[in-house]
Design a protein around this motif. Sequence first.
Motif, short mmCIF file in Angstrom:
data_model
loop_
_atom_site.label_atom_id
_atom_site.label_comp_id
_atom_site.label_asym_id
_atom_site.label_seq_id
_atom_site.Cartn_x
_atom_site.Cartn_y
_atom_site.Cartn_z
N ASP A 70 0.69 -0.80 0.07
CA ASP A 70 -0.19 -0.09 0.30
C ASP A 70 0.57 1.15 0.20
N GLY A 71 2.32 1.20 0.17
CA GLY A 71 2.71 2.43 0.51
C GLY A 71 3.57 2.24 -0.61
N TYR A 72 4.53 3.07 -0.77
CA TYR A 72 6.07 3.59 -1.76
C TYR A 72 7.14 3.67 -0.64
N ILE A 73 8.71 3.50 -1.00
CA ILE A 73 9.97 4.02 -1.03
C ILE A 73 10.28 4.48 -2.00
N VAL A 74 10.86 6.04 -1.07
CA VAL A 74 11.02 7.17 -1.61
C VAL A 74 12.40 7.74 -1.85
N LEU A 75 12.42 8.20 -3.14
CA LEU A 75 14.27 8.46 -3.49
C LEU A 75 13.29 10.19 -3.45
N ASP A 76 14.02 11.10 -2.61
CA ASP A 76 12.71 12.30 -3.26
C ASP A 76 14.07 13.31 -3.09
N ASN A 77 13.80 14.59 -3.21
CA ASN A 77 14.71 15.40 -3.57
C ASN A 77 16.06 15.69 -3.89
N ILE A 78 16.13 14.46 -5.30
CA ILE A 78 17.53 14.23 -5.57
C ILE A 78 18.45 15.37 -6.44
N GLN A 79 19.43 15.73 -6.24
CA GLN A 79 19.90 16.50 -6.74
C GLN A 79 21.96 16.62 -6.92
N GLY A 80 22.63 17.01 -7.26
CA GLY A 80 23.98 17.28 -7.63
C GLY A 80 24.01 16.44 -8.80
N ARG A 81 25.01 16.04 -9.02
CA ARG A 81 25.77 15.43 -10.20
C ARG A 81 26.26 14.23 -9.66
N PHE A 82 25.64 13.30 -11.00
CA PHE A 82 25.78 11.84 -10.14
C PHE A 82 26.77 11.64 -11.40
N SER A 83 27.83 10.43 -11.69
CA SER A 83 28.31 10.01 -12.89
C SER A 83 28.86 8.58 -12.32
N PHE A 84 28.81 7.54 -13.75
CA PHE A 84 28.44 6.65 -13.14
C PHE A 84 29.14 5.63 -14.15
N GLU A 85 30.50 5.80 -14.52
CA GLU A 85 31.46 5.68 -15.41
C GLU A 85 31.59 3.55 -15.08
N GLY A 86 31.16 2.60 -16.16
CA GLY A 86 31.87 0.94 -16.16
C GLY A 86 30.93 0.54 -15.37
N VAL A 87 29.36 1.25 -15.19
CA VAL A 87 28.18 0.78 -14.19
C VAL A 87 28.45 -1.11 -15.20
N THR A 88 27.87 -2.08 -14.16
CA THR A 88 27.76 -3.61 -15.03
C THR A 88 26.80 -3.69 -14.62
N VAL A 89 26.09 -4.45 -14.75
CA VAL A 89 24.21 -4.89 -14.31
C VAL A 89 24.40 -6.80 -14.97
N ASP A 90 24.26 -7.34 -13.63
CA ASP A 90 24.65 -9.41 -14.18
C ASP A 90 23.64 -9.70 -12.90
N ILE A 91 23.29 -10.77 -13.33
CA ILE A 91 22.89 -11.69 -12.57
C ILE A 91 24.05 -12.89 -12.37
N GLU A 92 23.83 -12.81 -11.44
CA GLU A 92 25.05 -14.14 -10.50
C GLU A 92 24.67 -14.98 -9.84
N HIS A 93 24.76 -16.61 -9.39
CA HIS A 93 24.33 -17.31 -8.49
C HIS A 93 24.96 -17.32 -7.21
N ILE A 94 24.48 -17.34 -6.14
CA ILE A 94 25.40 -16.99 -4.88
C ILE A 94 25.37 -17.95 -4.44
N ASP A 95 26.16 -18.96 -3.78
CA ASP A 95 26.30 -20.98 -3.40
C ASP A 95 27.46 -20.64 -1.96
N SER A 96 27.66 -19.47 -1.95
CA SER A 96 29.26 -19.75 -1.19
C SER A 96 30.01 -18.63 -1.03
N GLY A 97 30.88 -17.93 -0.03
CA GLY A 97 31.22 -16.37 0.43
C GLY A 97 29.46 -16.50 1.53
N PHE A 98 30.33 -14.15 1.71
CA PHE A 98 29.22 -13.99 2.16
C PHE A 98 29.12 -14.16 4.53
N ASN A 99 30.52 -15.04 4.74
CA ASN A 99 30.45 -15.55 6.01
C ASN A 99 29.39 -17.15 5.78
#
Length: 164
Positions: A70-99
């Motif tokens: 019923d509600g929303y998560i909000v990122l509000d009043n976003i201001q400034g300069r945002f620069s992203f170079e070489g952002v990668t998006v991938d799907i990874e199978h997690i079956d080990s690590g993370f303590n």
Amino acid sequence: MRSPIACFLALLAPVAAADLQPLAEEELQAVDGQAGISLAVDLHINRNPANTRCSGGCGARLTIRPGQSDGYIVLDNIQGRFSFEGVTVDIEHIDSGFNGEGAQFNQQALKIGLQAATFDQAQITLAGSNQSQPGPGFTQTNLLTYQTSGSVHLQGNVYIFGTP
């Protein structure tokens, strides 16, 4: 003497004549490559004085409605300069690590890689809201506001884990 363009076109002629052939499943499974997406973005978001929900005007607003909530998560009043170079998006199978918790998770996760991210003179507010946009009956609870008067440089990986 031939022009450089004529030489270039002569080199491309055999490639242009090549036709595409379907691959059998066995041949396709033998192909090895890199999956994912790589992005470079440079955003400048300025305060808009016409948006009066903030004193002096507001920056951009992004609302996310998780599932059938019923509600929303909000990122509000976003201001400034945002620069992203070489952002990668991938799907990874997690079956080990993370303590040791990776073996218990044993599922796929969304992996966002940040090779070089920079925020300059940035501000963003994380909030919860009952509506996507201000209007009659609108309520919003601001949880935290992040602001920097200089530059912040980030790199590394962000994992987004789904829940059953």
